[in-house]
Design an enzyme around this catalytic site. Structure first.
Site, PDB file in Angstrom:
ATOM      1  N   HIS A   1      14.420  -0.178 -13.993  1.00  0.00           N
ATOM      2  CA  HIS A   1      14.781  -1.481 -13.394  1.00  0.00           C
ATOM      3  C   HIS A   1      14.090  -1.677 -12.048  1.00  0.00           C
ATOM      4  CE1 HIS A   1      18.083  -1.762 -16.378  1.00  0.00           C
ATOM      5  NE2 HIS A   1      18.251  -0.466 -16.117  1.00  0.00           N
TER       6      HIS A   1
ATOM      7  N   LYS B   1      -9.501  -4.334   2.992  1.00  0.00           N
ATOM      8  CA  LYS B   1      -8.536  -4.434   1.894  1.00  0.00           C
ATOM      9  C   LYS B   1      -9.167  -3.981   0.579  1.00  0.00           C
ATOM     10  CE  LYS B   1      -4.876  -7.642   0.531  1.00  0.00           C
ATOM     11  NZ  LYS B   1      -4.895  -7.601  -0.936  1.00  0.00           N
TER      12      LYS B   1
ATOM     13  N   GLU C   1      -6.564  -6.266 -12.670  1.00  0.00           N
ATOM     14  CA  GLU C   1      -6.467  -7.721 -12.799  1.00  0.00           C
ATOM     15  C   GLU C   1      -7.372  -8.232 -13.912  1.00  0.00           C
ATOM     16  OE1 GLU C   1      -5.331  -8.274  -8.084  1.00  0.00           O
ATOM     17  OE2 GLU C   1      -7.353  -8.775  -8.792  1.00  0.00           O
TER      18      GLU C   1
ATOM     19  N   SER D   1     -11.255  -8.360  -0.200  1.00  0.00           N
ATOM     20  CA  SER D   1     -10.930  -9.673   0.361  1.00  0.00           C
ATOM     21  C   SER D   1     -12.090 -10.207   1.187  1.00  0.00           C
ATOM     22  CB  SER D   1      -9.678  -9.563   1.240  1.00  0.00           C
ATOM     23  OG  SER D   1      -9.430 -10.769   1.924  1.00  0.00           O
TER      24      SER D   1
END
Length: 470
Positions: free
Chosen positions: A193, A329, A336, A323
Protein backbone atom coordinates in the site's frame (compact mmCIF):
# COMPACT_ATOMS: atom_id res chain seq x y z
CA UNK A 1 10.28 16.89 -69.05
CA UNK A 2 6.58 17.55 -69.76
CA UNK A 3 3.73 16.27 -67.60
CA UNK A 4 2.89 13.55 -70.12
CA UNK A 5 6.50 12.40 -70.29
CA UNK A 6 6.51 11.80 -66.53
CA UNK A 7 3.62 9.34 -66.67
CA UNK A 8 2.54 6.25 -68.53
CA UNK A 9 -1.13 5.58 -69.25
CA UNK A 10 -2.35 2.26 -67.85
CA UNK A 11 -5.67 0.56 -68.38
CA UNK A 12 -7.46 -1.67 -65.88
CA UNK A 13 -11.05 -2.87 -65.56
CA UNK A 14 -12.22 0.68 -64.80
CA UNK A 15 -10.40 2.41 -67.64
CA UNK A 16 -7.27 4.49 -67.99
CA UNK A 17 -5.15 5.82 -65.14
CA UNK A 18 -1.84 7.70 -65.21
CA UNK A 19 1.06 6.05 -63.37
CA UNK A 20 4.48 7.65 -62.79
CA UNK A 21 6.77 6.46 -65.55
CA UNK A 22 9.65 5.13 -63.44
CA UNK A 23 7.75 3.13 -60.79
CA UNK A 24 7.02 -0.59 -60.80
CA UNK A 25 3.50 -0.47 -59.43
CA UNK A 26 0.56 -0.33 -61.80
CA UNK A 27 -2.95 0.94 -62.26
CA UNK A 28 -4.57 -0.60 -59.17
CA UNK A 29 -1.91 0.62 -56.76
CA UNK A 30 -2.08 4.06 -58.38
CA UNK A 31 -5.85 4.18 -57.98
CA UNK A 32 -5.31 3.40 -54.29
CA UNK A 33 -2.95 6.34 -53.95
CA UNK A 34 -5.43 8.58 -55.77
CA UNK A 35 -8.46 7.46 -53.77
CA UNK A 36 -7.00 6.92 -50.28
CA UNK A 37 -4.98 10.00 -49.45
CA UNK A 38 -5.02 9.04 -45.77
CA UNK A 39 -1.74 9.36 -43.87
CA UNK A 40 0.12 8.03 -46.91
CA UNK A 41 3.47 9.34 -45.68
CA UNK A 42 3.00 8.19 -42.10
CA UNK A 43 1.00 4.95 -42.04
CA UNK A 44 2.27 2.45 -44.58
CA UNK A 45 2.93 -1.23 -44.12
CA UNK A 46 6.25 -2.13 -42.47
CA UNK A 47 8.90 -3.76 -44.62
CA UNK A 48 8.81 -7.05 -42.73
CA UNK A 49 5.18 -7.44 -43.80
CA UNK A 50 6.03 -6.63 -47.43
CA UNK A 51 8.82 -9.21 -47.35
CA UNK A 52 6.42 -11.86 -46.07
CA UNK A 53 4.11 -11.12 -48.99
CA UNK A 54 7.08 -11.50 -51.35
CA UNK A 55 8.00 -14.83 -49.74
CA UNK A 56 4.43 -15.99 -50.34
CA UNK A 57 4.58 -14.90 -54.01
CA UNK A 58 7.91 -16.65 -54.49
CA UNK A 59 6.66 -19.81 -52.78
CA UNK A 60 3.40 -19.77 -54.72
CA UNK A 61 5.05 -19.55 -58.14
CA UNK A 62 7.40 -22.37 -57.20
CA UNK A 63 4.39 -24.47 -56.22
CA UNK A 64 2.60 -23.67 -59.48
CA UNK A 65 5.76 -24.47 -61.41
CA UNK A 66 6.06 -27.86 -59.73
CA UNK A 67 2.39 -28.52 -60.52
CA UNK A 68 3.02 -27.62 -64.19
CA UNK A 69 0.54 -24.76 -63.94
CA UNK A 70 2.95 -22.08 -65.13
CA UNK A 71 5.68 -22.02 -67.75
CA UNK A 72 9.29 -21.91 -66.51
CA UNK A 73 9.94 -18.89 -68.74
CA UNK A 74 7.29 -17.00 -66.78
CA UNK A 75 8.02 -18.48 -63.35
CA UNK A 76 11.74 -17.75 -63.18
CA UNK A 77 11.56 -13.96 -63.60
CA UNK A 78 8.73 -13.90 -61.03
CA UNK A 79 11.01 -15.77 -58.64
CA UNK A 80 13.85 -13.32 -59.29
CA UNK A 81 11.62 -10.27 -58.82
CA UNK A 82 10.18 -11.70 -55.61
CA UNK A 83 13.67 -12.37 -54.29
CA UNK A 84 14.69 -8.78 -55.01
CA UNK A 85 11.81 -7.60 -52.82
CA UNK A 86 12.79 -10.05 -50.08
CA UNK A 87 16.33 -8.68 -50.26
CA UNK A 88 15.04 -5.14 -49.71
CA UNK A 89 15.94 -3.84 -53.15
CA UNK A 90 12.48 -2.42 -53.91
CA UNK A 91 11.34 -1.02 -50.57
CA UNK A 92 10.16 2.24 -52.12
CA UNK A 93 7.66 0.50 -54.42
CA UNK A 94 4.97 -0.18 -51.80
CA UNK A 95 3.36 3.18 -50.98
CA UNK A 96 -0.26 2.09 -50.46
CA UNK A 97 -1.54 3.21 -47.05
CA UNK A 98 -2.87 1.08 -44.20
CA UNK A 99 -6.29 2.69 -44.46
CA UNK A 100 -7.61 1.13 -47.67
CA UNK A 101 -9.94 -1.77 -48.37
CA UNK A 102 -10.33 -4.02 -45.33
CA UNK A 103 -9.20 -7.15 -47.14
CA UNK A 104 -5.86 -5.61 -48.10
CA UNK A 105 -6.59 -6.16 -51.80
CA UNK A 106 -4.81 -2.97 -52.83
CA UNK A 107 -1.63 -4.08 -51.11
CA UNK A 108 -1.85 -7.53 -52.68
CA UNK A 109 -2.28 -5.95 -56.09
CA UNK A 110 0.55 -3.50 -55.36
CA UNK A 111 2.97 -6.41 -54.93
CA UNK A 112 1.45 -8.36 -57.83
CA UNK A 113 2.00 -5.38 -60.11
CA UNK A 114 5.53 -4.69 -58.89
CA UNK A 115 6.59 -8.32 -59.35
CA UNK A 116 4.95 -8.56 -62.79
CA UNK A 117 6.49 -5.32 -64.01
CA UNK A 118 9.93 -6.22 -62.72
CA UNK A 119 9.62 -9.71 -64.24
CA UNK A 120 8.64 -8.24 -67.60
CA UNK A 121 11.53 -5.82 -67.38
CA UNK A 122 13.88 -8.77 -66.81
CA UNK A 123 12.42 -10.34 -69.95
CA UNK A 124 13.02 -7.17 -71.96
CA UNK A 125 9.44 -5.91 -71.96
CA UNK A 126 8.36 -2.40 -70.97
CA UNK A 127 6.87 -1.50 -67.59
CA UNK A 128 3.12 -1.97 -67.48
CA UNK A 129 2.94 -4.28 -70.47
CA UNK A 130 1.35 -7.19 -68.54
CA UNK A 131 3.03 -9.49 -71.05
CA UNK A 132 4.44 -12.07 -70.88
CA UNK A 133 3.93 -11.88 -67.09
CA UNK A 134 0.48 -10.86 -65.88
CA UNK A 135 -0.05 -9.65 -62.28
CA UNK A 136 -3.28 -11.61 -61.79
CA UNK A 137 -2.94 -14.59 -64.11
CA UNK A 138 0.63 -15.45 -63.10
CA UNK A 139 1.83 -13.69 -59.93
CA UNK A 140 -1.52 -14.14 -58.16
CA UNK A 141 -2.26 -17.58 -59.63
CA UNK A 142 -4.10 -19.87 -57.22
CA UNK A 143 -4.50 -17.02 -54.74
CA UNK A 144 -6.86 -14.33 -53.52
CA UNK A 145 -6.18 -11.26 -51.41
CA UNK A 146 -8.51 -12.91 -48.90
CA UNK A 147 -6.07 -15.76 -48.25
CA UNK A 148 -2.72 -14.13 -49.10
CA UNK A 149 -3.12 -11.20 -46.69
CA UNK A 150 -4.08 -13.29 -43.62
CA UNK A 151 -1.26 -15.72 -44.44
CA UNK A 152 1.20 -12.82 -44.51
CA UNK A 153 -0.30 -11.46 -41.28
CA UNK A 154 0.45 -14.72 -39.49
CA UNK A 155 3.92 -15.03 -40.99
CA UNK A 156 4.98 -11.46 -40.22
CA UNK A 157 3.80 -11.54 -36.61
CA UNK A 158 5.31 -14.99 -35.99
CA UNK A 159 8.67 -13.86 -37.37
CA UNK A 160 8.60 -10.64 -35.34
CA UNK A 161 7.88 -12.58 -32.15
CA UNK A 162 10.49 -15.24 -32.93
CA UNK A 163 13.25 -12.88 -34.07
CA UNK A 164 12.68 -9.82 -31.89
CA UNK A 165 10.32 -10.19 -28.93
CA UNK A 166 11.47 -13.53 -27.56
CA UNK A 167 15.17 -12.55 -27.61
CA UNK A 168 14.25 -9.29 -25.84
CA UNK A 169 12.37 -11.21 -23.13
CA UNK A 170 15.36 -13.52 -22.75
CA UNK A 171 17.63 -10.50 -22.43
CA UNK A 172 15.65 -8.86 -19.65
CA UNK A 173 15.25 -12.14 -17.74
CA UNK A 174 18.98 -12.84 -17.94
CA UNK A 175 19.72 -9.30 -16.77
CA UNK A 176 17.37 -9.67 -13.80
CA UNK A 177 19.21 -12.85 -12.81
CA UNK A 178 22.52 -10.99 -12.96
CA UNK A 179 21.05 -8.24 -10.78
CA UNK A 180 19.98 -10.84 -8.22
CA UNK A 181 23.56 -12.08 -8.07
CA UNK A 182 24.92 -8.53 -7.82
CA UNK A 183 22.52 -7.63 -5.00
CA UNK A 184 22.85 -10.95 -3.15
CA UNK A 185 22.71 -10.54 0.64
CA UNK A 186 21.34 -6.99 0.51
CA UNK A 187 18.15 -6.24 2.42
CA UNK A 188 15.57 -3.50 2.10
CA UNK A 189 12.33 -2.28 3.52
CA UNK A 190 9.34 -4.05 2.01
CA UNK A 191 6.31 -1.95 1.18
CA UNK A 192 2.61 -2.68 0.76
CA UNK A 193 0.00 0.00 0.00
CA UNK A 194 3.09 2.23 -0.47
CA UNK A 195 3.55 2.00 3.31
CA UNK A 196 6.40 0.36 5.22
CA UNK A 197 6.07 -3.41 5.60
CA UNK A 198 8.23 -6.37 6.63
CA UNK A 199 11.78 -6.54 5.24
CA UNK A 200 12.65 -8.27 2.00
CA UNK A 201 15.86 -8.85 0.08
CA UNK A 202 16.59 -7.13 -3.20
CA UNK A 203 16.94 -10.57 -4.80
CA UNK A 204 13.45 -11.51 -3.64
CA UNK A 205 11.95 -8.30 -5.01
CA UNK A 206 13.60 -9.03 -8.36
CA UNK A 207 12.31 -12.61 -8.20
CA UNK A 208 8.80 -11.17 -8.26
CA UNK A 209 9.61 -9.24 -11.42
CA UNK A 210 11.08 -12.36 -13.02
CA UNK A 211 7.94 -14.33 -12.22
CA UNK A 212 5.82 -11.80 -14.08
CA UNK A 213 7.98 -11.93 -17.20
CA UNK A 214 8.40 -15.71 -17.11
CA UNK A 215 4.62 -16.06 -17.21
CA UNK A 216 4.51 -13.66 -20.18
CA UNK A 217 7.24 -15.61 -21.98
CA UNK A 218 5.38 -18.89 -21.47
CA UNK A 219 2.17 -17.36 -22.83
CA UNK A 220 3.94 -16.07 -25.94
CA UNK A 221 5.75 -19.36 -26.66
CA UNK A 222 2.59 -21.41 -26.17
CA UNK A 223 0.23 -19.32 -28.26
CA UNK A 224 2.49 -18.25 -31.14
CA UNK A 225 2.14 -21.73 -32.67
CA UNK A 226 -1.34 -20.77 -33.91
CA UNK A 227 0.38 -18.27 -36.24
CA UNK A 228 2.17 -21.08 -38.09
CA UNK A 229 -1.15 -22.00 -39.70
CA UNK A 230 -1.54 -20.16 -43.03
CA UNK A 231 -4.74 -19.47 -44.95
CA UNK A 232 -3.19 -20.20 -48.37
CA UNK A 233 -5.42 -22.31 -50.59
CA UNK A 234 -8.63 -20.82 -49.22
CA UNK A 235 -8.81 -18.25 -52.05
CA UNK A 236 -11.84 -15.94 -51.89
CA UNK A 237 -14.24 -17.53 -49.38
CA UNK A 238 -12.37 -20.52 -47.97
CA UNK A 239 -13.46 -23.17 -50.47
CA UNK A 240 -10.26 -23.15 -52.52
CA UNK A 241 -11.96 -22.26 -55.80
CA UNK A 242 -9.47 -21.83 -58.68
CA UNK A 243 -6.50 -23.30 -56.89
CA UNK A 244 -4.84 -26.72 -57.17
CA UNK A 245 -5.55 -29.09 -54.29
CA UNK A 246 -1.80 -29.44 -53.61
CA UNK A 247 -1.04 -25.74 -53.93
CA UNK A 248 -1.35 -24.85 -50.23
CA UNK A 249 0.82 -27.70 -49.00
CA UNK A 250 3.56 -27.06 -51.56
CA UNK A 251 3.49 -23.30 -50.94
CA UNK A 252 3.81 -23.76 -47.18
CA UNK A 253 6.71 -26.17 -47.67
CA UNK A 254 8.42 -23.53 -49.80
CA UNK A 255 7.73 -20.83 -47.21
CA UNK A 256 9.22 -23.06 -44.51
CA UNK A 257 12.31 -23.60 -46.66
CA UNK A 258 12.82 -19.86 -47.19
CA UNK A 259 12.20 -18.80 -43.58
CA UNK A 260 13.82 -21.85 -41.93
CA UNK A 261 10.71 -22.02 -39.74
CA UNK A 262 7.76 -24.38 -39.90
CA UNK A 263 4.54 -23.18 -41.52
CA UNK A 264 1.63 -25.34 -42.67
CA UNK A 265 -1.79 -24.92 -44.34
CA UNK A 266 -4.74 -24.03 -42.17
CA UNK A 267 -7.09 -26.95 -41.56
CA UNK A 268 -10.05 -24.53 -41.51
CA UNK A 269 -9.84 -21.76 -44.09
CA UNK A 270 -13.40 -20.63 -43.39
CA UNK A 271 -12.14 -19.63 -39.94
CA UNK A 272 -8.80 -18.28 -41.18
CA UNK A 273 -10.39 -15.85 -43.66
CA UNK A 274 -13.29 -14.63 -41.57
CA UNK A 275 -11.67 -14.35 -38.12
CA UNK A 276 -8.35 -13.36 -36.58
CA UNK A 277 -8.39 -14.77 -33.05
CA UNK A 278 -4.75 -15.98 -33.30
CA UNK A 279 -3.62 -12.37 -33.76
CA UNK A 280 -6.01 -11.17 -31.06
CA UNK A 281 -4.44 -13.78 -28.78
CA UNK A 282 -1.00 -12.35 -29.49
CA UNK A 283 -2.26 -8.84 -28.82
CA UNK A 284 -3.56 -10.05 -25.46
CA UNK A 285 -0.10 -11.42 -24.75
CA UNK A 286 1.43 -8.08 -25.73
CA UNK A 287 -0.91 -6.39 -23.26
CA UNK A 288 0.10 -8.96 -20.63
CA UNK A 289 3.78 -8.15 -21.23
CA UNK A 290 3.06 -4.43 -21.16
CA UNK A 291 1.19 -4.79 -17.86
CA UNK A 292 4.14 -6.59 -16.28
CA UNK A 293 6.65 -4.10 -17.64
CA UNK A 294 4.63 -1.21 -16.27
CA UNK A 295 4.69 -2.67 -12.77
CA UNK A 296 8.44 -3.37 -12.92
CA UNK A 297 9.24 0.05 -14.34
CA UNK A 298 7.07 1.80 -11.77
CA UNK A 299 8.70 -0.13 -8.92
CA UNK A 300 12.09 1.10 -10.08
CA UNK A 301 10.68 4.62 -10.57
CA UNK A 302 9.50 4.72 -6.94
CA UNK A 303 12.61 3.09 -5.48
CA UNK A 304 14.93 5.46 -7.35
CA UNK A 305 12.96 8.61 -6.54
CA UNK A 306 15.08 11.31 -4.99
CA UNK A 307 18.00 11.50 -4.77
CA UNK A 308 17.55 13.09 -1.32
CA UNK A 309 13.84 13.77 -0.87
CA UNK A 310 12.50 10.47 -2.21
CA UNK A 311 12.97 6.79 -1.42
CA UNK A 312 16.35 6.74 -3.12
CA UNK A 313 17.20 3.08 -2.45
CA UNK A 314 18.12 2.42 -6.08
CA UNK A 315 20.50 4.53 -8.12
CA UNK A 316 19.76 4.93 -11.84
CA UNK A 317 22.48 5.09 -14.48
CA UNK A 318 23.21 8.68 -15.49
CA UNK A 319 22.52 8.64 -19.23
CA UNK A 320 21.72 12.28 -20.04
CA UNK A 321 20.85 15.59 -18.36
CA UNK A 322 17.31 15.43 -17.01
CA UNK A 323 16.19 19.01 -17.15
CA UNK A 324 16.67 22.08 -19.30
CA UNK A 325 15.95 24.27 -16.28
CA UNK A 326 17.20 22.41 -13.17
CA UNK A 327 20.97 21.84 -13.13
CA UNK A 328 22.23 18.39 -12.15
CA UNK A 329 18.85 16.70 -12.34
CA UNK A 330 18.67 13.04 -13.48
CA UNK A 331 15.28 11.76 -14.60
CA UNK A 332 14.05 8.17 -15.08
CA UNK A 333 13.93 8.60 -18.87
CA UNK A 334 14.10 4.92 -19.84
CA UNK A 335 11.27 4.19 -17.42
CA UNK A 336 9.19 6.98 -18.91
CA UNK A 337 9.83 5.75 -22.46
CA UNK A 338 8.87 2.19 -21.52
CA UNK A 339 5.67 3.19 -19.76
CA UNK A 340 4.65 5.31 -22.75
CA UNK A 341 5.14 2.22 -24.90
CA UNK A 342 2.84 0.41 -22.49
CA UNK A 343 0.10 2.99 -23.08
CA UNK A 344 0.51 2.60 -26.86
CA UNK A 345 0.27 -1.20 -26.61
CA UNK A 346 -2.89 -0.90 -24.52
CA UNK A 347 -4.40 1.38 -27.18
CA UNK A 348 -3.36 -0.95 -30.00
CA UNK A 349 -4.94 -3.88 -28.21
CA UNK A 350 -8.21 -2.01 -27.88
CA UNK A 351 -8.17 -1.30 -31.63
CA UNK A 352 -7.28 -4.91 -32.49
CA UNK A 353 -9.97 -6.27 -30.16
CA UNK A 354 -12.68 -4.19 -31.80
CA UNK A 355 -11.43 -4.92 -35.33
CA UNK A 356 -11.26 -8.66 -34.68
CA UNK A 357 -14.86 -8.60 -33.45
CA UNK A 358 -16.04 -7.17 -36.76
CA UNK A 359 -15.78 -10.19 -39.06
CA UNK A 360 -18.84 -10.40 -41.30
CA UNK A 361 -19.89 -13.71 -42.83
CA UNK A 362 -16.92 -15.06 -44.85
CA UNK A 363 -14.47 -12.19 -44.31
CA UNK A 364 -13.07 -9.91 -41.66
CA UNK A 365 -12.56 -6.61 -43.48
CA UNK A 366 -10.32 -4.95 -40.90
CA UNK A 367 -7.16 -6.86 -41.78
CA UNK A 368 -4.77 -3.94 -42.50
CA UNK A 369 -5.40 -2.11 -39.23
CA UNK A 370 -5.22 -5.37 -37.26
CA UNK A 371 -1.80 -6.36 -38.54
CA UNK A 372 -0.41 -2.80 -38.51
CA UNK A 373 -1.20 -2.41 -34.81
CA UNK A 374 -0.12 -5.93 -33.88
CA UNK A 375 3.26 -5.54 -35.57
CA UNK A 376 3.71 -2.11 -34.01
CA UNK A 377 3.00 -3.46 -30.52
CA UNK A 378 5.44 -6.31 -30.99
CA UNK A 379 8.17 -4.04 -32.32
CA UNK A 380 7.68 -1.41 -29.62
CA UNK A 381 7.81 -4.00 -26.87
CA UNK A 382 10.93 -5.69 -28.22
CA UNK A 383 12.83 -2.46 -28.78
CA UNK A 384 11.50 -0.91 -25.57
CA UNK A 385 12.60 -3.91 -23.50
CA UNK A 386 16.06 -3.87 -25.08
CA UNK A 387 16.49 -0.13 -24.48
CA UNK A 388 15.22 -0.29 -20.89
CA UNK A 389 17.37 -3.33 -20.09
CA UNK A 390 20.53 -1.98 -21.70
CA UNK A 391 20.33 1.63 -20.51
CA UNK A 392 18.55 1.31 -17.15
CA UNK A 393 18.18 -2.15 -15.67
CA UNK A 394 21.72 -3.39 -16.26
CA UNK A 395 23.20 -0.28 -14.63
CA UNK A 396 21.08 -0.20 -11.46
CA UNK A 397 22.96 0.13 -8.17
CA UNK A 398 21.79 -0.16 -4.56
CA UNK A 399 22.16 2.86 -2.31
CA UNK A 400 23.41 0.93 0.71
CA UNK A 401 23.32 3.81 3.19
CA UNK A 402 19.73 4.73 2.31
CA UNK A 403 18.59 1.10 2.37
CA UNK A 404 20.15 0.54 5.79
CA UNK A 405 18.72 3.77 7.18
CA UNK A 406 15.22 2.86 6.04
CA UNK A 407 15.56 -0.61 7.52
CA UNK A 408 16.60 0.77 10.88
CA UNK A 409 13.69 3.20 10.90
CA UNK A 410 11.18 0.61 9.70
CA UNK A 411 8.57 0.21 12.42
CA UNK A 412 7.19 -2.90 10.75
CA UNK A 413 10.19 -4.92 11.90
CA UNK A 414 8.11 -5.34 15.02
CA UNK A 415 6.14 -8.01 13.13
CA UNK A 416 8.89 -10.52 13.94
CA UNK A 417 8.20 -10.07 17.67
CA UNK A 418 4.51 -11.03 17.49
CA UNK A 419 4.98 -14.81 18.06
CA UNK A 420 6.96 -14.06 21.22
CA UNK A 421 5.11 -11.12 22.81
CA UNK A 422 1.72 -11.06 21.06
CA UNK A 423 0.09 -8.64 18.66
CA UNK A 424 -1.02 -6.01 21.21
CA UNK A 425 2.40 -5.71 22.87
CA UNK A 426 4.01 -5.38 19.42
CA UNK A 427 1.58 -2.55 18.58
CA UNK A 428 2.65 -0.73 21.77
CA UNK A 429 6.30 -0.92 20.76
CA UNK A 430 5.57 0.33 17.21
CA UNK A 431 3.41 3.22 18.43
CA UNK A 432 5.93 4.24 21.08
CA UNK A 433 8.75 4.18 18.56
CA UNK A 434 6.75 6.31 16.12
CA UNK A 435 5.69 8.85 18.77
CA UNK A 436 9.18 9.24 20.18
CA UNK A 437 11.10 8.94 16.89
CA UNK A 438 12.94 5.83 18.05
CA UNK A 439 13.94 2.62 16.37
CA UNK A 440 12.02 -0.53 17.23
CA UNK A 441 14.95 -1.77 19.29
CA UNK A 442 15.18 1.49 21.25
CA UNK A 443 11.42 1.43 21.93
CA UNK A 444 11.45 -2.23 23.03
CA UNK A 445 14.29 -1.46 25.43
CA UNK A 446 12.50 1.60 26.84
CA UNK A 447 9.25 -0.31 27.41
CA UNK A 448 11.06 -3.37 28.79
CA UNK A 449 8.59 -5.69 27.04
CA UNK A 450 11.19 -8.15 25.73
CA UNK A 451 14.76 -9.06 26.61
CA UNK A 452 17.26 -7.53 24.20
CA UNK A 453 19.02 -10.83 23.47
CA UNK A 454 15.66 -12.37 22.51
CA UNK A 455 14.89 -9.24 20.47
CA UNK A 456 18.17 -9.60 18.55
CA UNK A 457 17.48 -13.27 17.88
CA UNK A 458 13.99 -12.58 16.52
CA UNK A 459 15.02 -9.57 14.43
CA UNK A 460 17.59 -11.45 12.40
CA UNK A 461 17.02 -10.16 8.86
CA UNK A 462 18.22 -13.34 7.18
CA UNK A 463 15.72 -15.36 9.21
CA UNK A 464 12.94 -12.83 8.66
CA UNK A 465 13.17 -12.97 4.87
CA UNK A 466 13.58 -16.78 4.79
CA UNK A 467 11.68 -18.02 7.86
CA UNK A 468 11.56 -21.63 6.60
CA UNK A 469 15.32 -21.91 6.11
CA UNK A 470 17.13 -23.84 8.83
Amino acid sequence: MSYDEQYRAKVDALGQVKVPKDVYWGAQAQRTLNNFNIAQKDLIFPQNFIRCLAIIKLSAVRANLKLNLIEPSVAHPIIQASQEIIDGKMDDQFPVPVFQTGSGTQLNMNINEVIANRANQLLGASLGSKHPVHPNDHVNKGQSSNDVIPAAMHMALYLEIHNQLEPALNFILETLTLLQERFSGLFKCGRTHLQDAAPISYAQEIEGWKGQLQLCFQAVKYSKTSLQSLALGGTAVGTGLNTHCSFAQLSCENISEVTKLKFYPSDNNFFSLSSHEPILQQSSNFKLIATSLHKIANDIRYLSSGPNAGIGELLLPVNEPGSSAIPGKVNPTQIEALTMIVSQVFGNDHCISFACSQGQLQLNAYKPVIIYNALQSCKLLAEGINSFTRHCLSGLQVNLDRSQSHLEQNLMLVTALVPAIGYDAAVKIAQYAHQHKLTIKQAAKALNIIQIDQFDSLLNLSKMINPCDK
